[in-house]
Write an enzyme that holds these catalytic residues in place. Sequence first.
Site, PDB file in Angstrom:
ATOM      1  N   VAL A 166     -39.679  -4.935 -21.115  1.00 11.83           N
ATOM      2  CA  VAL A 166     -39.098  -3.910 -20.245  1.00 11.83           C
ATOM      3  C   VAL A 166     -40.140  -2.800 -20.047  1.00 11.83           C
ATOM      4  CG1 VAL A 166     -37.233  -2.240 -19.939  1.00 11.83           C
ATOM      5  CG2 VAL A 166     -36.767  -4.430 -21.064  1.00 11.83           C
TER       6      VAL A 166
ATOM      7  N   HIS B 158     -40.061   1.963 -25.064  1.00 12.17           N
ATOM      8  CA  HIS B 158     -38.926   1.953 -25.985  1.00 12.17           C
ATOM      9  C   HIS B 158     -39.445   1.676 -27.382  1.00 12.17           C
ATOM     10  CE1 HIS B 158     -39.419  -1.940 -24.007  1.00 12.17           C
ATOM     11  NE2 HIS B 158     -39.044  -2.523 -25.126  1.00 12.17           N
TER      12      HIS B 158
ATOM     13  N   HIS C 130     -38.126   0.286 -30.949  1.00  9.20           N
ATOM     14  CA  HIS C 130     -37.044  -0.425 -31.629  1.00  9.20           C
ATOM     15  C   HIS C 130     -36.887   0.179 -33.019  1.00  9.20           C
ATOM     16  CE1 HIS C 130     -37.195  -4.148 -28.958  1.00  9.20           C
ATOM     17  NE2 HIS C 130     -38.389  -3.631 -28.719  1.00  9.20           N
TER      18      HIS C 130
HETATM   19  P1  5GP Z   1     -39.344  -5.533 -25.650  1.00  6.54           P
HETATM   20  O1  5GP Z   1     -39.530  -7.013 -25.813  1.00  6.54           O
HETATM   21  O2  5GP Z   1     -39.675  -5.063 -24.261  1.00  6.54           O
HETATM   22  O3  5GP Z   1     -40.010  -4.741 -26.717  1.00  6.54           O
HETATM   23  O4  5GP Z   1     -37.796  -5.277 -25.911  1.00  6.54           O
HETATM   24  C1  5GP Z   1     -36.838  -5.210 -24.900  1.00  6.54           C
HETATM   25  C2  5GP Z   1     -35.489  -5.137 -25.582  1.00  6.54           C
HETATM   26  O5  5GP Z   1     -34.546  -4.700 -24.634  1.00  6.54           O
HETATM   27  C3  5GP Z   1     -34.998  -6.478 -26.127  1.00  6.54           C
HETATM   28  O6  5GP Z   1     -34.756  -6.359 -27.519  1.00  6.54           O
HETATM   29  C4  5GP Z   1     -33.729  -6.751 -25.321  1.00  6.54           C
HETATM   30  O7  5GP Z   1     -32.719  -7.369 -26.078  1.00  6.54           O
HETATM   31  C5  5GP Z   1     -33.336  -5.362 -24.858  1.00  6.54           C
HETATM   32  N1  5GP Z   1     -32.622  -5.327 -23.598  1.00  6.54           N
HETATM   33  C6  5GP Z   1     -32.991  -5.939 -22.433  1.00  6.54           C
HETATM   34  N2  5GP Z   1     -32.116  -5.664 -21.454  1.00  6.54           N
HETATM   35  C7  5GP Z   1     -31.177  -4.851 -22.009  1.00  6.54           C
HETATM   36  C8  5GP Z   1     -30.008  -4.225 -21.486  1.00  6.54           C
HETATM   37  O8  5GP Z   1     -29.654  -4.355 -20.311  1.00  6.54           O
HETATM   38  N3  5GP Z   1     -29.300  -3.447 -22.342  1.00  6.54           N
HETATM   39  C9  5GP Z   1     -29.665  -3.278 -23.645  1.00  6.54           C
HETATM   40  N4  5GP Z   1     -28.881  -2.487 -24.394  1.00  6.54           N
HETATM   41  N5  5GP Z   1     -30.757  -3.841 -24.163  1.00  6.54           N
HETATM   42  C10 5GP Z   1     -31.506  -4.625 -23.352  1.00  6.54           C
END
Ligand code: 5GP
Length: 126
Positions: free
Chosen positions: A106, A110, A112
């Site tokens: 995304v 962010h 985690h």
């Molecule tokens: P990344 O891989 O970019 O570090 O993490 C993206 C995170 O966003 C993933 O853990 C995924 O589950 C979460 N995520 C993606 N779309 C949504 C959404 O629409 N709502 C929420 N609450 N989490 C999302």
Amino acid sequence: MPIDPTLPYDAGNIFAKILRGEIPSNAVYEDDYAFAFEDINPQAEVHTLVIPKGAYVSWDDFSAKAGDAEIAGFVRAIGEVARAKGLVEPGYRLMANIGAHGYQEVPHLHVHIFGGQPLGPMICKR
Ligand code: 5GP
């Protein structure tokens, strides 16, 4: 698919929509600089996402361009969420994925927060 963190910010990304209230989320914290909500696909007992309110693609973008107040506010918000969830004494893990090798999906920064259980090794072994 991982995103390219060098691209300009895309205001249509899913977390931008969550910030604008166009998509629902399970919010747990909000202040002037940050918004926190539960991950839709939790990878641990506690899996909360904290995002800055500003438009930053990644940690790289944020650390290079955000103002001092934004950086301080975001970092303090992450600590506040972790404390509110009772994670300090048992411990927890923070993670920010960046770009292809980090598998960032995304394109809005962010962090985690993982916790609520022993979290195992830091990264998968190849
Ligand atoms: P990344 O891989 O970019 O570090 O993490 C993206 C995170 O966003 C993933 O853990 C995924 O589950 C979460 N995520 C993606 N779309 C949504 C959404 O629409 N709502 C929420 N609450 N989490 C999302």
